[in-house]
Design a protein around this motif. Sequence first.
Motif, PDB file in Angstrom:
ATOM      1  N   GLN A  47       3.344  -5.604  -3.380  1.00  0.00           N
ATOM      2  CA  GLN A  47       2.785  -4.802  -2.286  1.00  0.00           C
ATOM      3  C   GLN A  47       2.062  -3.574  -2.813  1.00  0.00           C
ATOM      4  OE1 GLN A  47       5.499  -3.743   0.927  1.00  0.00           O
ATOM      5  NE2 GLN A  47       4.434  -1.805   1.272  1.00  0.00           N
ATOM      6  N   LEU A  48       0.900  -3.297  -2.226  1.00  0.00           N
ATOM      7  CA  LEU A  48       0.198  -2.024  -2.362  1.00  0.00           C
ATOM      8  C   LEU A  48       0.034  -1.428  -0.977  1.00  0.00           C
ATOM      9  CD1 LEU A  48      -2.753  -2.798  -4.839  1.00  0.00           C
ATOM     10  CD2 LEU A  48      -0.765  -1.349  -5.314  1.00  0.00           C
ATOM     11  N   THR A  49       0.309  -0.153  -0.842  1.00  0.00           N
ATOM     12  CA  THR A  49       0.018   0.561   0.399  1.00  0.00           C
ATOM     13  C   THR A  49      -1.238   1.386   0.138  1.00  0.00           C
ATOM     14  OG1 THR A  49       2.381   0.607   0.950  1.00  0.00           O
ATOM     15  CG2 THR A  49       0.935   2.119   2.150  1.00  0.00           C
ATOM     16  N   TRP A  50      -2.313   1.082   0.843  1.00  0.00           N
ATOM     17  CA  TRP A  50      -3.658   1.499   0.450  1.00  0.00           C
ATOM     18  C   TRP A  50      -3.946   2.968   0.788  1.00  0.00           C
ATOM     19  CZ3 TRP A  50      -6.058  -1.838  -2.583  1.00  0.00           C
ATOM     20  CH2 TRP A  50      -7.385  -1.586  -2.930  1.00  0.00           C
ATOM     21  N   LEU A  82       0.117  -8.181  -1.169  1.00  0.00           N
ATOM     22  CA  LEU A  82       0.248  -7.691   0.193  1.00  0.00           C
ATOM     23  C   LEU A  82      -0.315  -6.276   0.251  1.00  0.00           C
ATOM     24  CD1 LEU A  82       1.312  -7.545   3.113  1.00  0.00           C
ATOM     25  CD2 LEU A  82       3.558  -6.914   2.153  1.00  0.00           C
ATOM     26  N   ILE A  83      -1.358  -6.081   1.046  1.00  0.00           N
ATOM     27  CA  ILE A  83      -1.949  -4.761   1.222  1.00  0.00           C
ATOM     28  C   ILE A  83      -1.589  -4.240   2.610  1.00  0.00           C
ATOM     29  CG2 ILE A  83      -4.104  -3.469   1.481  1.00  0.00           C
ATOM     30  CD1 ILE A  83      -5.319  -5.168  -0.689  1.00  0.00           C
ATOM     31  N   VAL A  84      -0.952  -3.084   2.646  1.00  0.00           N
ATOM     32  CA  VAL A  84      -0.613  -2.409   3.897  1.00  0.00           C
ATOM     33  C   VAL A  84      -1.591  -1.252   4.081  1.00  0.00           C
ATOM     34  CG1 VAL A  84       1.141  -1.065   5.114  1.00  0.00           C
ATOM     35  CG2 VAL A  84       1.818  -3.027   3.702  1.00  0.00           C
ATOM     36  N   ALA A  85      -2.187  -1.144   5.268  1.00  0.00           N
ATOM     37  CA  ALA A  85      -3.169  -0.092   5.520  1.00  0.00           C
ATOM     38  C   ALA A  85      -3.301   0.141   7.020  1.00  0.00           C
ATOM     39  CB  ALA A  85      -4.525  -0.470   4.934  1.00  0.00           C
ATOM     40  N   PRO A  86      -3.704   1.348   7.431  1.00  0.00           N
ATOM     41  CA  PRO A  86      -3.916   1.612   8.854  1.00  0.00           C
ATOM     42  C   PRO A  86      -5.099   0.848   9.434  1.00  0.00           C
ATOM     43  CG  PRO A  86      -3.613   3.662   7.643  1.00  0.00           C
ATOM     44  CD  PRO A  86      -3.788   2.578   6.628  1.00  0.00           C
ATOM     45  N   TYR A 109      -2.808  -9.138   4.369  1.00  0.00           N
ATOM     46  CA  TYR A 109      -2.930  -7.777   4.908  1.00  0.00           C
ATOM     47  C   TYR A 109      -1.925  -7.553   6.030  1.00  0.00           C
ATOM     48  CZ  TYR A 109      -7.437  -7.719   2.475  1.00  0.00           C
ATOM     49  OH  TYR A 109      -8.427  -7.787   1.527  1.00  0.00           O
ATOM     50  N   CYS A 110      -1.469  -6.309   6.114  1.00  0.00           N
ATOM     51  CA  CYS A 110      -0.641  -5.888   7.253  1.00  0.00           C
ATOM     52  C   CYS A 110      -1.134  -4.529   7.717  1.00  0.00           C
ATOM     53  CB  CYS A 110       0.828  -5.810   6.863  1.00  0.00           C
ATOM     54  SG  CYS A 110       1.900  -5.307   8.239  1.00  0.00           S
ATOM     55  N   GLN A 111      -1.498  -4.449   8.985  1.00  0.00           N
ATOM     56  CA  GLN A 111      -2.032  -3.205   9.531  1.00  0.00           C
ATOM     57  C   GLN A 111      -0.932  -2.392  10.177  1.00  0.00           C
ATOM     58  OE1 GLN A 111      -6.018  -3.105  11.082  1.00  0.00           O
ATOM     59  NE2 GLN A 111      -5.307  -2.180  12.999  1.00  0.00           N
ATOM     60  N   CYS A 112      -0.776  -1.151   9.724  1.00  0.00           N
ATOM     61  CA  CYS A 112       0.150  -0.214  10.358  1.00  0.00           C
ATOM     62  C   CYS A 112      -0.144   1.185   9.841  1.00  0.00           C
ATOM     63  CB  CYS A 112       1.607  -0.602  10.095  1.00  0.00           C
ATOM     64  SG  CYS A 112       2.138  -0.512   8.395  1.00  0.00           S
ATOM     65  N   PRO A 113       0.205   2.215  10.614  1.00  0.00           N
ATOM     66  CA  PRO A 113      -0.048   3.589  10.178  1.00  0.00           C
ATOM     67  C   PRO A 113       0.804   3.963   8.975  1.00  0.00           C
ATOM     68  CG  PRO A 113       1.235   3.560  12.199  1.00  0.00           C
ATOM     69  CD  PRO A 113       0.813   2.143  11.951  1.00  0.00           C
ATOM     70  N   THR A 114       0.262   4.808   8.094  1.00  0.00           N
ATOM     71  CA  THR A 114       0.976   5.228   6.894  1.00  0.00           C
ATOM     72  C   THR A 114       0.752   6.710   6.630  1.00  0.00           C
ATOM     73  OG1 THR A 114      -0.873   4.704   5.413  1.00  0.00           O
ATOM     74  CG2 THR A 114       0.696   2.929   5.865  1.00  0.00           C
ATOM     75  N   ASN A 115       1.765   7.354   6.039  1.00  0.00           N
ATOM     76  CA  ASN A 115       1.617   8.738   5.583  1.00  0.00           C
ATOM     77  C   ASN A 115       0.973   8.806   4.210  1.00  0.00           C
ATOM     78  OD1 ASN A 115       4.678   8.941   7.051  1.00  0.00           O
ATOM     79  ND2 ASN A 115       3.167  10.478   7.657  1.00  0.00           N
ATOM     80  N   ASP A 116       1.416   7.894   3.333  1.00  0.00           N
ATOM     81  CA  ASP A 116       0.985   7.953   1.941  1.00  0.00           C
ATOM     82  C   ASP A 116       1.021   6.554   1.342  1.00  0.00           C
ATOM     83  OD1 ASP A 116       0.162   9.153  -0.493  1.00  0.00           O
ATOM     84  OD2 ASP A 116       1.351  10.920  -0.056  1.00  0.00           O
ATOM     85  N   THR A 117       1.134   6.456   0.019  1.00  0.00           N
ATOM     86  CA  THR A 117       0.884   5.160  -0.621  1.00  0.00           C
ATOM     87  C   THR A 117       1.954   4.719  -1.609  1.00  0.00           C
ATOM     88  OG1 THR A 117      -0.400   6.241  -2.379  1.00  0.00           O
ATOM     89  CG2 THR A 117      -1.608   5.506  -0.435  1.00  0.00           C
ATOM     90  N   TRP A 118       3.110   5.353  -1.623  1.00  0.00           N
ATOM     91  CA  TRP A 118       4.093   5.112  -2.674  1.00  0.00           C
ATOM     92  C   TRP A 118       5.013   3.940  -2.305  1.00  0.00           C
ATOM     93  CZ3 TRP A 118       2.176   7.516  -6.603  1.00  0.00           C
ATOM     94  CH2 TRP A 118       1.422   8.675  -6.392  1.00  0.00           C
ATOM     95  N   ALA A 119       4.491   2.744  -2.447  1.00  0.00           N
ATOM     96  CA  ALA A 119       5.192   1.531  -2.002  1.00  0.00           C
ATOM     97  C   ALA A 119       6.523   1.321  -2.714  1.00  0.00           C
ATOM     98  CB  ALA A 119       4.299   0.306  -2.208  1.00  0.00           C
TER      99      ALA A 119
END
Length: 374
Positions: A47-50, A82-86, A109-119
């Motif tokens: 997983q990466l949180t973009w 898996l990329i998570v991003a708003p 991809y998974c769309q959801c709001p995020t504060n930051d990127t530290w998966a």
Amino acid sequence: MRFFSKLPTSNISDLTLQLKIKGQNIDNVEIRSSFFPAEWFPQSGVQLTWPHAGTDWKDMLDEVTQCYIQIAYEISTEEKLLIVAPDIEDVKTLLSPKLPQKVLNNIIYCQCPTNDTWARDHGFITVFAENKPELLDFHFNGWGEKFPAGLDNAINKNVYDNGILRGEYVDCLDFVLEGGAIESDGRGTLLTTLDCLLHPKRNPCLSQADIEERLKRQLHCHRILWLRHGHLIGDDTDGHIDTLARFCPNNTIIYTQCSDKLDEHFEELNLMEQEIQDLRTTHDEPYTLIALPLPDPIVHNGERLPATYANFLIMNNKVLVPAYNQPHNDEMAIKRIQEAFPKHEIKGINCLPLIKQHGSLHCITMQFPANIIK
């Protein structure tokens, strides 16, 4: 050693995705017993949180995005990503002209709001109970309430509700724990630090014995090794183990060493080294130890940053290693990590952009064991 200075383009036709481990299909790995897999256990993906303009990356978004694109390429040539991003359409538009189609097909991809990127710290921690995967959703509170984390703390449930993962969702939100704070050898031993897990703004009502009991019960481990020393200047995490020492196969620990007596880290890292030398395996034997160099000081806005080579990501057939434009140290770190993973391809990734926000390569990634990502 190979450092990518230029990304591949989508007209590359001979790219072959490596989605197997020595001929074994990673989506058909038999799991038995209850355990917390080591990072080198067969993986289904990462997983990466973009990063986006609403994160702390906003003032250097283009620079850090290029780093993320490179890491995304390295992951998705071999495993699912898996990329998570708003806004996933923005990310798709960004990646589409930059990556080969075979790689793009391997991204979820998974769309959801995020504060930051530290998966590493807000992502699921995956264990196996008997032969069934459990997705443990621990509470993430911004490393002891240092930073806003409410959106990041909700990412796991969002990912799970989107049907992306196999396994049982386990609500552990009454306990603060970050993935970067613990290392598993896959055989029942955890390695961690006292400064992080006993920090008063993580689980203030719990004693060390309480925390040990909780970790052993939920992570299916029977032994916890605690380090008392090893703080890095500029570290926001209060001593995450993945900046200091890592388990590797064959009872090996690779760790950050400081050999410069004039460096402000010398005393702390020397004391940590002595602690690691005193550790014993379950058979009461010393671990095989491999020392990593400490990067030369990296200073940004007048502040020394917590750069470390221990923050590498282990994948099925390669290890991605942070590099800091320090050829001698970068090459030595890659050589030492190759000793621990002789059958893996070791690749250095320029992580100077990441360290400007006090983290590195392992911090922004979270792996999922085989059979988890659909």
